[in-house]
Motif scaffolding. Structure first.
Motif, PDB file in Angstrom:
ATOM      1  N   THR A 188     -32.791  10.361  25.963  1.00 54.58           N
ATOM      2  CA  THR A 188     -32.404  11.559  25.429  1.00 54.58           C
ATOM      3  C   THR A 188     -32.921  11.843  23.944  1.00 54.58           C
ATOM      4  OG1 THR A 188     -30.442  11.499  26.954  1.00 54.58           O
ATOM      5  CG2 THR A 188     -30.393  12.924  24.723  1.00 54.58           C
ATOM      6  N   ASP A 210     -28.517   7.942  25.017  1.00 58.19           N
ATOM      7  CA  ASP A 210     -29.559   6.830  25.371  1.00 58.19           C
ATOM      8  C   ASP A 210     -31.035   6.994  24.843  1.00 58.19           C
ATOM      9  OD1 ASP A 210     -30.754   9.183  27.140  1.00 58.19           O
ATOM     10  OD2 ASP A 210     -29.185   8.591  28.624  1.00 58.19           O
ATOM     11  N   THR A 262     -17.549  13.344  34.362  1.00 63.60           N
ATOM     12  CA  THR A 262     -19.022  13.770  34.761  1.00 63.60           C
ATOM     13  C   THR A 262     -19.961  13.677  33.685  1.00 63.60           C
ATOM     14  OG1 THR A 262     -18.857  16.199  35.021  1.00 63.60           O
ATOM     15  CG2 THR A 262     -17.951  14.820  36.930  1.00 63.60           C
ATOM     16  N   ASP A 263     -21.270  13.599  33.973  1.00 60.76           N
ATOM     17  CA  ASP A 263     -22.437  13.900  32.937  1.00 60.76           C
ATOM     18  C   ASP A 263     -22.026  15.221  32.158  1.00 60.76           C
ATOM     19  OD1 ASP A 263     -23.490  11.396  33.725  1.00 60.76           O
ATOM     20  OD2 ASP A 263     -25.351  12.238  34.722  1.00 60.76           O
ATOM     21  N   VAL A 264     -22.514  15.316  30.985  1.00 63.82           N
ATOM     22  CA  VAL A 264     -22.264  16.786  30.194  1.00 63.82           C
ATOM     23  C   VAL A 264     -23.830  17.021  29.905  1.00 63.82           C
ATOM     24  CG1 VAL A 264     -21.388  18.040  28.167  1.00 63.82           C
ATOM     25  CG2 VAL A 264     -19.967  16.263  29.443  1.00 63.82           C
ATOM     26  N   ASP A 265     -24.200  18.131  30.278  1.00 66.24           N
ATOM     27  CA  ASP A 265     -25.643  18.709  30.018  1.00 66.24           C
ATOM     28  C   ASP A 265     -25.524  19.862  29.021  1.00 66.24           C
ATOM     29  OD1 ASP A 265     -27.951  19.585  29.975  1.00 66.24           O
ATOM     30  OD2 ASP A 265     -28.457  19.337  32.111  1.00 66.24           O
ATOM     31  N   PHE A 285     -27.296  15.483  25.799  1.00 62.72           N
ATOM     32  CA  PHE A 285     -26.633  14.915  27.263  1.00 62.72           C
ATOM     33  C   PHE A 285     -25.914  13.663  27.052  1.00 62.72           C
ATOM     34  CE2 PHE A 285     -27.507  11.643  30.757  1.00 62.72           C
ATOM     35  CZ  PHE A 285     -27.127  12.435  31.664  1.00 62.72           C
ATOM     36  N   LEU A 286     -24.840  13.865  27.551  1.00 63.86           N
ATOM     37  CA  LEU A 286     -23.601  12.872  27.265  1.00 63.86           C
ATOM     38  C   LEU A 286     -23.493  12.201  28.822  1.00 63.86           C
ATOM     39  CD1 LEU A 286     -21.140  14.936  25.482  1.00 63.86           C
ATOM     40  CD2 LEU A 286     -23.052  13.374  24.526  1.00 63.86           C
ATOM     41  N   PRO A 287     -24.000  10.882  29.084  1.00 62.17           N
ATOM     42  CA  PRO A 287     -23.560  10.361  30.263  1.00 62.17           C
ATOM     43  C   PRO A 287     -22.246   9.749  30.663  1.00 62.17           C
ATOM     44  CG  PRO A 287     -24.782   8.730  28.708  1.00 62.17           C
ATOM     45  CD  PRO A 287     -24.624   9.897  28.170  1.00 62.17           C
ATOM     46  N   ALA A 288     -21.871   9.910  31.939  1.00 60.04           N
ATOM     47  CA  ALA A 288     -20.362   9.915  32.394  1.00 60.04           C
ATOM     48  C   ALA A 288     -20.031   8.442  32.075  1.00 60.04           C
ATOM     49  CB  ALA A 288     -20.495  10.047  33.884  1.00 60.04           C
ATOM     50  N   HIS A 289     -20.884   7.458  32.084  1.00 57.57           N
ATOM     51  CA  HIS A 289     -20.334   6.088  31.848  1.00 57.57           C
ATOM     52  C   HIS A 289     -19.981   5.769  30.346  1.00 57.57           C
ATOM     53  CE1 HIS A 289     -24.083   4.588  29.600  1.00 57.57           C
ATOM     54  NE2 HIS A 289     -24.757   5.483  30.617  1.00 57.57           N
ATOM     55  N   ASP A 322     -24.708   3.753  24.035  1.00 58.60           N
ATOM     56  CA  ASP A 322     -24.528   4.132  25.504  1.00 58.60           C
ATOM     57  C   ASP A 322     -24.296   5.666  25.635  1.00 58.60           C
ATOM     58  OD1 ASP A 322     -21.924   4.300  24.543  1.00 58.60           O
ATOM     59  OD2 ASP A 322     -20.959   3.254  26.204  1.00 58.60           O
TER      60      ASP A 322
END
Length: 263
Positions: A224, A221, A194-197, A116-120, A218
């Motif tokens: 995850t 996280d 966007t977030d990458v799932d 999971f890669l958060p957009a921020h 970041d």
């Protein structure tokens, strides 16, 4: 053409070490020397568009599926089993390789990256990925790298200088620029971030995995990383005083890798 630096005996069990988005294979010099001292053959490629490997004809091709397919052709030529160490993008490539039949690594180390890669976090990376700085002196390159890669942690001065010297190339005009194709930015900057799932990919992995995380990261996280560690045959090591991504120079960071890959 894919180019790489190799360490250790040619008949040792291979360890393939793959770098992050804007980096190159020389990031693993310290780890490679320590693995080579254990008799491992260590292969540290420059992913296409970085370092001394060829640039791709279309910036849209700079994406993990492209890299994974290219590495598949390389890995099938290795004699016997191999292990994988991937930092950030290199870890994502490793996950792709790990899901392939016939070329999956025996063991895999994921350095500060997960499914999971958060957009921020991707947005932060995009802020420096879109830059095209030019420099006149190597100390200017070093200052830039210390700024954009502060998450690597408290590296020795010699490590930052080594990074600068292996991360820059001189243009025909005599200026220093970062040693990668600016077009590697196209996939990330070409649309909304966007977030990458990638959890479906993670669920296909079957080999033992060591997850490394910078405590201030970041991109990977804590939630995850904890969910990853709940998977059977997965270990988690978290390092203080660094974010994305641990520099893998401090013995405290390389020791878990050496132990994990020696099993």
């Amino acid at each position: 053409m894919l180019r790489w630096v190799e360490w250790g005996p040619v008949d040792g069990m291979p360890v393939v070490c793959v770098h992050g988005l804007t980096r190159n294979g020389r990031d693993f010099d310290v780890l490679a020397l320590r693995l080579a001292s254990q008799g491992r053959r260590v292969i540290c490629p420059d992913v296409f568009g970085r370092g001394f490997s060829d640039w791709l004809p279309d910036g849209k091709l700079y994406a993990v599926p492209t890299y994974a397919l290219a590495f598949q052709q390389f890995l099938v030529q290795l004699p016997g089993p191999f292990d994988w160490v991937g930092t950030s993008m290199g870890g994502l490539i490793g996950m792709g390789i790990g899901a392939m039949s016939g070329v999956a690594p025996r063991r895999m180390v994921l350095n500060d990256v997960g499914p999971f890669l958060p957009a921020h976090a991707l947005q932060r990376i995009a802020t420096y990925l879109g830059l095209r700085p030019e420099f006149t002196r190597i100390d200017e390159v070093e200052a830039h790298l210390r700024l954009v890669h502060a998450g690597f942690g408290r590296l020795p001065d010699a490590a930052w200088r080594h990074m600068a010297e292996t991360s820059a190339r001189r243009t025909a005009a005599g200026r220093l620029v970062l040693h990668y194709d600016p077009a590697i930015a196209e996939p990330l900057l070409g649309g909304p971030i966007t977030d990458v799932d990638l959890w479906p990919v993670w669920q296909t992995l079957r080999q033992p995995i060591l997850v490394l995380r910078g405590a201030e990261s970041d991109l990977l996280d804590e939630a995850t990383a904890t969910a990853m560690a709940a998977r059977a045959d997965t270990q988690l090591a978290t390092f203080r005083d660094c974010g994305h991504a641990p520099g893998l120079i401090d013995p405290a960071q390389t020791a878990p890798i050496l132990e994990f890959l020696s099993a």
